[in-house]
Scaffold this active site. Structure first.
Site, PDB file in Angstrom:
ATOM      1  N   LYS A  52      -2.829  32.575  31.831  1.00 52.77           N
ATOM      2  CA  LYS A  52      -1.650  32.923  32.614  1.00 52.77           C
ATOM      3  C   LYS A  52      -1.602  33.172  33.969  1.00 52.77           C
ATOM      4  CE  LYS A  52      -0.108  34.989  28.237  1.00 52.77           C
ATOM      5  NZ  LYS A  52       0.227  36.055  27.552  1.00 52.77           N
ATOM      6  N   GLN A  96      -1.394  41.883  27.251  1.00 53.11           N
ATOM      7  CA  GLN A  96      -1.885  41.193  26.286  1.00 53.11           C
ATOM      8  C   GLN A  96      -2.208  41.772  24.702  1.00 53.11           C
ATOM      9  OE1 GLN A  96      -1.848  37.741  26.817  1.00 53.11           O
ATOM     10  NE2 GLN A  96      -2.611  37.313  24.785  1.00 53.11           N
ATOM     11  N   ASP A 119       7.683  39.400  28.296  1.00 52.30           N
ATOM     12  CA  ASP A 119       7.317  38.721  27.155  1.00 52.30           C
ATOM     13  C   ASP A 119       8.484  38.905  26.387  1.00 52.30           C
ATOM     14  OD1 ASP A 119       4.785  38.057  26.544  1.00 52.30           O
ATOM     15  OD2 ASP A 119       3.810  40.137  26.796  1.00 52.30           O
TER      16      ASP A 119
HETATM   17  N1  GUN Z   1      -0.672  37.604  22.145  1.00 48.97           N
HETATM   18  C1  GUN Z   1      -0.717  36.408  21.492  1.00 48.97           C
HETATM   19  N2  GUN Z   1       0.644  35.869  22.026  1.00 48.97           N
HETATM   20  C2  GUN Z   1       0.949  36.768  22.837  1.00 48.97           C
HETATM   21  C3  GUN Z   1       2.065  36.638  23.974  1.00 48.97           C
HETATM   22  O1  GUN Z   1       3.020  35.945  24.154  1.00 48.97           O
HETATM   23  N3  GUN Z   1       2.299  37.821  24.842  1.00 48.97           N
HETATM   24  C4  GUN Z   1       1.389  38.797  24.904  1.00 48.97           C
HETATM   25  N4  GUN Z   1       1.406  39.897  25.643  1.00 48.97           N
HETATM   26  N5  GUN Z   1       0.230  39.067  23.952  1.00 48.97           N
HETATM   27  C5  GUN Z   1       0.258  37.861  23.163  1.00 48.97           C
END
Ligand code: GUN
Length: 283
Positions: A52, A96, A119
């Site tokens: 990211k 996350q 998200d």
């Molecule tokens: N864990 C697995 N996929 C995601 C996601 O798209 N966003 C976040 N914040 N955590 C995750």
């Protein structure tokens, strides 16, 4: 033999479009910024967070990482989120997942200001999405929609079967497909006759979390097969939910793992961060 859907290429194109818009925003004095919170040292989460941050760099988005100890208590994490909610130089906040067991993930998600919830996990943003009145898109499902669009796969009137009912993928995937006039079925662990339901699908989206769950006998000739799964095979190799080698012989289009849906999730996150920066600056 199916045509491969190239998520690396489609995500690169999308990130380029974001990059151009970010550059235009910077001309106006606005620098989009994303805060990324990671709690603990889960190796998979570390890889996702690094990816990211790399995507932010590519798009010209400022990223700020907050790496917190596994032992961090919920109050401390919530205090950080409060601080970032107030910080006008931060446009997007993501924590996350998964967080350590002593922290309630729902509480964390709901603490993020919906205007910064890139998200698209909060109740407010999920509700807005279901009624079609949304700015942020759920990253993984919106990434799937971008892949379908890039390959001119029209979902209108099609029989789409989603396997998996998670809040992150299965449920929002249904909302986005429905918005584009697909006929949607969501299957899950309690579904009866799952193989039979799948075998009637024009489009299958697999988000189960089990390697080789979708086998060739479950797939209609010429179906489009989208694999959202990320698993490790017994040999430790990264693989999806679909028995790729056999299913590719029957499908018309198929996404590989890696290189299919994964890169798209991050590209949509970049798009959402740009969108957050625009909205917060009335642009
Ligand atoms: N864990 C697995 N996929 C995601 C996601 O798209 N966003 C976040 N914040 N955590 C995750």
């Amino acid at each position: 033999m199916a045509r491969l859907i190239d998520g690396k290429q489609v995500s690169a194109d999308l990130k380029m479009r974001v990059k151009e818009e970010v550059a235009a925003l910077k001309e106006k004095g606005v620098e989009p910024a994303l805060a990324v919170i990671i709690v603990g040292s889960d190796p998979a989460s570390r890889v996702y967070v690094n990816n990211k941050k790399k995507a932010c760099e590519l798009c010209g988005i400022r990223s700020v990482e907050y790496a917190l100890e596994e032992s961090t208590c919920e109050e401390e994490l919530l205090a950080l989120i409060d601080k970032l909610n107030e910080d006008e130089t931060i446009n997007g906040i993501l924590c996350q997942l998964p967080v350590p067991k002593h922290i309630n993930d729902k509480t964390v998600i709901e603490r993020i200001d919906p205007k910064k919830d890139v998200d698209c996990f909060s109740n407010v943003n999920v509700g807005k999405m279901w009624v079609g009145d949304y700015a942020f898109k759920p990253c993984t499902p919106a990434g799937v929609m971008e892949l379908l669009k890039a390959y001119d796969i029209d979902v209108s009137g099609k029989n789409c079967v989603i396997i998996g009912r998670s809040n992150i993928v299965g449920k929002p995937m249904a909302a986005l497909l429905l918005e584009k006039n697909a006929t949607v079925t969501i299957c899950h662990s309690k579904t009866q006759n799952l193989a039979q339901i799948c075998s009637k699908a024009d489009i299958i989206v697999a988000a189960v979390g089990r390697a080789k769950f979708v086998t060739a006998d479950m797939v209609k000739d010429g179906a489009v097969v989208i694999d959202v799964g990320i698993n490790r095979s017994e040999e430790g190799k990264l693989c999806g939910d679909v028995d790729f080698e056999n299913v590719k012989e029957k499908a018309s289009f198929i996404t590989p793992v890696p290189g299919g849906c994964g890169p798209m999730t991050i590209a949509v996150l970049m798009q959402n961060t740009l969108c957050a920066a625009k909205l917060q600056n009335n642009l």
